[in-house]
Design a protein around this motif. Sequence first.
Motif, PDB file in Angstrom:
ATOM      1  N   THR A  35       0.845  -1.197   0.000  1.00  0.00           N
ATOM      2  CA  THR A  35       0.000   0.000   0.000  1.00  0.00           C
ATOM      3  C   THR A  35       0.880   1.246   0.000  1.00  0.00           C
ATOM      4  O   THR A  35       1.776   1.384   0.850  1.00  0.00           O
ATOM      5  CB  THR A  35      -0.918   0.007   1.222  1.00  0.00           C
ATOM      6  OG1 THR A  35      -1.697  -1.185   1.220  1.00  0.00           O
ATOM      7  CG2 THR A  35      -1.821   1.218   1.207  1.00  0.00           C
ATOM      8  N   VAL A  36       0.644   2.132  -0.939  1.00  0.00           N
ATOM      9  CA  VAL A  36       1.452   3.349  -1.065  1.00  0.00           C
ATOM     10  C   VAL A  36       0.536   4.530  -1.315  1.00  0.00           C
ATOM     11  O   VAL A  36      -0.636   4.375  -1.677  1.00  0.00           O
ATOM     12  CB  VAL A  36       2.472   3.233  -2.210  1.00  0.00           C
ATOM     13  CG1 VAL A  36       3.460   2.108  -1.962  1.00  0.00           C
ATOM     14  CG2 VAL A  36       1.767   3.062  -3.547  1.00  0.00           C
ATOM     15  N   THR A  37       1.081   5.718  -1.124  1.00  0.00           N
ATOM     16  CA  THR A  37       0.425   6.952  -1.555  1.00  0.00           C
ATOM     17  C   THR A  37       1.259   7.558  -2.672  1.00  0.00           C
ATOM     18  O   THR A  37       2.472   7.313  -2.770  1.00  0.00           O
ATOM     19  CB  THR A  37       0.294   7.959  -0.408  1.00  0.00           C
ATOM     20  OG1 THR A  37       1.603   8.280   0.079  1.00  0.00           O
ATOM     21  CG2 THR A  37      -0.530   7.382   0.732  1.00  0.00           C
ATOM     22  N   VAL A  38       0.626   8.315  -3.525  1.00  0.00           N
ATOM     23  CA  VAL A  38       1.329   8.890  -4.669  1.00  0.00           C
ATOM     24  C   VAL A  38       1.115  10.395  -4.699  1.00  0.00           C
ATOM     25  O   VAL A  38       0.221  10.933  -4.045  1.00  0.00           O
ATOM     26  CB  VAL A  38       0.839   8.258  -5.995  1.00  0.00           C
ATOM     27  CG1 VAL A  38       1.175   6.772  -6.046  1.00  0.00           C
ATOM     28  CG2 VAL A  38      -0.645   8.509  -6.203  1.00  0.00           C
ATOM     29  N   ALA A  39       1.976  11.061  -5.456  1.00  0.00           N
ATOM     30  CA  ALA A  39       1.879  12.504  -5.671  1.00  0.00           C
ATOM     31  C   ALA A  39       2.276  12.794  -7.101  1.00  0.00           C
ATOM     32  O   ALA A  39       3.029  12.035  -7.722  1.00  0.00           O
ATOM     33  CB  ALA A  39       2.782  13.256  -4.695  1.00  0.00           C
ATOM     34  N   GLY A  44       6.143   5.023   1.352  1.00  0.00           N
ATOM     35  CA  GLY A  44       6.415   3.636   1.023  1.00  0.00           C
ATOM     36  C   GLY A  44       7.445   3.456  -0.053  1.00  0.00           C
ATOM     37  O   GLY A  44       7.780   2.314  -0.399  1.00  0.00           O
ATOM     38  N   ALA A  45       7.996   4.519  -0.622  1.00  0.00           N
ATOM     39  CA  ALA A  45       8.958   4.400  -1.710  1.00  0.00           C
ATOM     40  C   ALA A  45      10.227   3.686  -1.275  1.00  0.00           C
ATOM     41  O   ALA A  45      10.860   2.979  -2.064  1.00  0.00           O
ATOM     42  CB  ALA A  45       9.296   5.788  -2.263  1.00  0.00           C
ATOM     43  N   GLY A  46      10.611   3.829  -0.039  1.00  0.00           N
ATOM     44  CA  GLY A  46      11.854   3.229   0.423  1.00  0.00           C
ATOM     45  C   GLY A  46      11.823   1.719   0.505  1.00  0.00           C
ATOM     46  O   GLY A  46      12.870   1.080   0.631  1.00  0.00           O
TER      47      GLY A  46
END
Length: 367
Positions: free
Chosen positions: A39-43, A345-347
């Motif tokens: 699960t991630v958030t984006v921009a 969550g990118a890392g």
Amino acid sequence: MAAPIRTLPLIAALALGLAACQKDGEPAEAKARGASAQTVTVANPQSRSLPRSITVSGPVAAVEEMQLGVELSGLRVTRLAVDVGQQVRRGQVLLILDHRMLDADLVQANAALREADAGAALARANLARGENLARDKFISAMQLDELRAARTQAEARLGTARAARDSTALRRSFADLRAPADGLISKRLVQPGQVVSAGMELLRLIKDGRLEWRAELPSEQLARVSPGDVIALVSRDGTRVDGRVRAVTPGVDAATRTGTVYADLPQPGTLQPGAFLEGRIDTGLVQAVVVPAAAVVLRDGFSTVFTVDAKGLAHQVRIEAGTRDNGQVEVRSGLKAGDRVVLAGAGFLADGDAVRVVDATQPAATP
């Protein structure tokens, strides 16, 4: 021929069963992939104005450092009136040489001037009397001419004596070394009792106490700097010192391919000439594409972001990162319009990972 006809229903049944198995397996695989997705958030990258700056190191130096000496040779220093670090005013006596012989010469020159002045006054008076006598024909024209010549010679001797007196007085003034301008004594190279010579450096004076910071920049960076740009230095004790670019060399050195930036430091504080400090030159604002700093991770030593495609897969993209400002990172290359960049969550991602995008207000899951 009857046996093959009986097998046709069996083959059809097997084909229908295989098709059913394939239709049932696809949702199961998709469900499994969705269950394992992170699960991630984006921009989305944004365009905004960023302050452009150049960070470079350089020395602090005097804007104008004057080397002071005397114009006399063979005289001894009798008194040194200043020391290193002392503020002085224009005309203030800094050093005195032994001037006894010069004083005697000046007295003699003044006496000769008075003698010549008296002779000129006498010659003028003789000429005035001679002119009266010549009108009454008591002296000849030749005698009158002689009186005029004597007056002219006496005035010439007076001029010579006055010039000699002025020259001697000037020479006497050289025995007192005075400050040519307001400033700060930065170096002392003489001791009391020392015999000095003409042209010998005795003291150094930072004119008006003005300091500047100088930096060598390559040609591509030098072109971005203009007079008036603001600089910021940090002294050894952590104090920030602000300055402003006064001048930029119009060209670059043919050997080093660099040019020099000169920045005034109106309030140098504790900075001292010779200190080598890092400075930031603000060169104005630039329109740039930025992403949140949380979206940029380091992979193999390079700045990297993860984009999400329409299928929900993450792709590792190497970018050229630029200026950082207020939690935003400038992206000079690597992204295109419409990219969705993983924020939270990118890392924890690798190239090709399946992800599930949630709203930014919801926390992203961690492995």
